[in-house]
Design a protein around this motif. Structure first.
Motif, PDB file in Angstrom:
ATOM      1  N   ILE A 252       4.225  13.789   9.825  1.00  0.00           N
ATOM      2  CA  ILE A 252       3.499  14.693   8.935  1.00  0.00           C
ATOM      3  C   ILE A 252       4.249  16.010   8.755  1.00  0.00           C
ATOM      4  O   ILE A 252       4.310  16.550   7.639  1.00  0.00           O
ATOM      5  CB  ILE A 252       2.080  14.967   9.481  1.00  0.00           C
ATOM      6  N   SER A 256       5.366  16.994   5.056  1.00  0.00           N
ATOM      7  CA  SER A 256       4.718  18.156   4.448  1.00  0.00           C
ATOM      8  C   SER A 256       5.727  19.256   4.132  1.00  0.00           C
ATOM      9  O   SER A 256       5.552  20.020   3.178  1.00  0.00           O
ATOM     10  CB  SER A 256       3.602  18.692   5.353  1.00  0.00           C
ATOM     11  N   PHE A 266       0.383  17.964  -0.420  1.00  0.00           N
ATOM     12  CA  PHE A 266       0.554  17.006   0.678  1.00  0.00           C
ATOM     13  C   PHE A 266      -0.809  16.715   1.289  1.00  0.00           C
ATOM     14  O   PHE A 266      -1.554  17.630   1.671  1.00  0.00           O
ATOM     15  CB  PHE A 266       1.481  17.525   1.774  1.00  0.00           C
ATOM     16  N   THR A 268      -2.851  14.762   4.296  1.00  0.00           N
ATOM     17  CA  THR A 268      -2.894  14.047   5.568  1.00  0.00           C
ATOM     18  C   THR A 268      -4.123  13.158   5.587  1.00  0.00           C
ATOM     19  O   THR A 268      -5.258  13.651   5.573  1.00  0.00           O
ATOM     20  CB  THR A 268      -2.967  15.010   6.768  1.00  0.00           C
ATOM     21  N   GLY A 296       2.702  23.090   4.802  1.00  0.00           N
ATOM     22  CA  GLY A 296       2.787  22.178   3.669  1.00  0.00           C
ATOM     23  C   GLY A 296       1.577  21.308   3.461  1.00  0.00           C
ATOM     24  O   GLY A 296       1.417  20.692   2.397  1.00  0.00           O
ATOM     25  N   VAL A 297       0.688  21.221   4.458  1.00  0.00           N
ATOM     26  CA  VAL A 297      -0.521  20.393   4.325  1.00  0.00           C
ATOM     27  C   VAL A 297      -1.512  21.104   3.415  1.00  0.00           C
ATOM     28  O   VAL A 297      -1.932  22.227   3.710  1.00  0.00           O
ATOM     29  CB  VAL A 297      -1.152  20.109   5.701  1.00  0.00           C
ATOM     30  N   THR A 298      -1.871  20.461   2.319  1.00  0.00           N
ATOM     31  CA  THR A 298      -2.789  21.089   1.365  1.00  0.00           C
ATOM     32  C   THR A 298      -4.148  20.397   1.288  1.00  0.00           C
ATOM     33  O   THR A 298      -5.088  20.942   0.713  1.00  0.00           O
ATOM     34  CB  THR A 298      -2.153  21.122  -0.044  1.00  0.00           C
TER      35      THR A 298
END
Length: 503
Positions: A252, A256, A266, A268, A296-298
């Motif tokens: 991840i 990401s 991105f 998850t 980067g996780v959106t």
């Protein structure tokens, strides 16, 4: 020549060629007749397991002329409940029932009954539903990194009907944002071949092209291939934490970072791991960071009705910002029926499920989830250690608690069929051929892990003594796994659904 023999002869051809051949084959009367015959044979096998009540209970294809008594209806429902409860209560079922303790079930049922008339669509009439859902989202967001970094303070979300809807609305949000902000009219999403089927459903429903990335030998997404796949139409990259088939974590962090660098979304997919991963991390187990602590996780999907131990029918989708969540919301201002708006795909929704979900989170608490996670992971470790005594099987990847098993020497689907004969309800998988046991609290009961290992040994002994056994669903699994004509497999699945709705 039957369909299996045709498959053997043509299985080496590329998918694009087999699709053309399949389309033409299905127009040939003799081939169509053969396929119909094969389908009929398959459905007879499936109907036996799908419709076991045909001779046990009265059928009602039409409304009864006079309403039945509450007592008679409840008697039948109780009888069916009792028949279906035994296997999952004793820990024979992969996933499905994640808690299962009667006291917990009774508690959730009481909460549900109190709110059985509640509908979150009417937020002014049922303000309790607003409270429940807002607090569910907040609790889950805080579990997954909200406020842990300067740019994660605005993490928000909604309650949905399950992981599939959480995934659907997230992908719809990325599609709409890309159109609005970048003018992208041919959107693409990058997913691993092991990504949940809900992403394929989102692709079909919302006309988003899937760019499928292969997995490596450890069954995790090939990061370099994902990086190369990014183009001007890419709206999002997806990573699983963990994957449903093999229970392994995609990278991840790396994925990401690619999304962040390219200014795309991105997601998850933590539907399966959302209530295991944060507590496993606190317990000191080796799990990666997969949430909003990564810049980067959106968005994320987290199922409350799995290891959150809520009643079936709730999940949470999270977004880094309210601006992204707005692309999920539906509003219309011109309808003669008035102003209409809803946060998810449904209009009317069962507020009772949100109430039961809220109650489940509160009654478990962090300590309860820590205890449950520890018990599940320790049981998984016991089973993984026991597999050392079963050389015919191989563990797929390096999972934490979803144990997928394949074999280089046996037909794994024949082993699966023998496990079914021993009352187990496991998940058959393919590409590659294997099956898995998704461990839950039901499997942490004394003796269940030992029974699973012993039944595996007994099943393998039977298969070795009776190779090529064609009983049960083993040949169905085998055909679905090996048949190059995926349209034919799709037809079989549609026939399966026809059987489901057959009275």
């Amino acid at each position: 020549m039957n369909i299996e023999e045709i498959s053997e002869k043509l299985g080496w051809l590329p998918p694009s060629v087999t699709r053309i051949i399949e389309k033409r084959m299905k127009k040939i009367p003799s081939i169509k007749k053969m396929l119909d015959k094969e389908n009929e044979k398959t459905m007879k096998v499936l109907e036996h397991s799908l419709k076991p009540y045909s001779d046990k209970f009265v059928k009602y294809p039409e409304l009864p002329s006079t309403g039945l008594s509450h007592e008679s209806i409840l008697k039948d429902i109780q009888s069916m409940h009792d028949l279906e409860t035994v296997r999952w209560r004793e820990g024979y079922v992969s996933g499905g029932i994640y808690h299962g303790d009667q006291e917990h079930i009774d508690f959730l049922n009481k909460v549900y009954a109190l709110h059985s008339q509640s509908n979150p669509l009417h937020s002014d009439l049922f303000p309790s539903a607003n409270k429940f859902e807002a607090e569910i989202v907040s609790m889950v967001a805080n579990m997954h990194g909200k406020g842990k970094t300067d740019d994660s303070n605005d993490v928000c979300g909604t309650v949905t009907s399950g992981g599939t809807e959480s995934i659907l609305v997230a992908m719809k949000s990325y599609r709409d944002r890309a159109l609005e902000e970048k003018g992208i009219t041919e959107p693409e999403m990058i997913v691993a071949t092991t990504a949940h089927a809900a992403f394929d459903k989102a692709s079909q429903y919302f006309n988003i092209k899937q760019v499928k990335i292969p997995v490596k030998a450890d069954f995790t997404m090939d990061v370099d291939a994902a990086r190369r796949a990014v183009n001007n139409n890419t709206i999002a990259i997806v990573g699983s934490a963990p994957t449903f088939p093999h229970g392994v974590f995609d990278d991840i962090r790396a994925l990401s970072d690619i999304a962040l660098k390219n200014g795309i979304g991105f997601h998850t997919d933590c539907c399966l791991g959302g209530f295991i991963v944060p507590f496993a991390e606190k317990l000191g187990y080796k799990v990666p960071v997969v949430d909003f602590r990564l810049p980067g996780v959106t968005s994320m999907s987290v199922d409350t009705h799995k290891y959150g131990y809520a009643a079936k029918g709730t999940s949470v989708v999270l977004y880094r910002t309210e601006a992204l969540r707005h692309y999920q919301f539906y509003t219309t201002t011109e309808w003669p029926g008035g102003l209409y708006f809803s946060p998810t795909l449904s209009g009317s929704r069962p507020g009772a499920l949100s109430a039961a979900c809220w109650a489940a989170l509160l009654t478990m608490g962090e300590e309860g989830y820590m205890r449950a996670t520890k018990a599940i992971v320790e049981t998984a470790n016991k089973i993984k250690a026991g597999l050392a005594d079963i050389p015919e099987l191989k563990l797929m990847g390096d999972p934490l608690w979803i144990i997928a098993l394949g074999s280089d020497s046996l037909n794994i689907y024949e082993v699966l069929e023998q496990m079914t004969q021993r009352h187990w309800n496991l998940n058959g998988l393919h590409k590659p051929a294997c099956f898995h046991l998704g461990l839950t609290l039901r499997h942490t009961q004394p003796g269940v892990a030992e029974r699973f290992l012993q039944d595996l040994k007994d099943s393998i002994a039977y298969v070795k003594a009776h190779p090529g056994n064609k009983e049960g669903l083993a040949p169905v699994y085998g055909l679905a796994a090996s048949l190059p004509f995926r349209g034919i497999v799709s037809d079989i699945l549609k026939k399966y659904l026809d059987v489901v709705y057959k009275v």
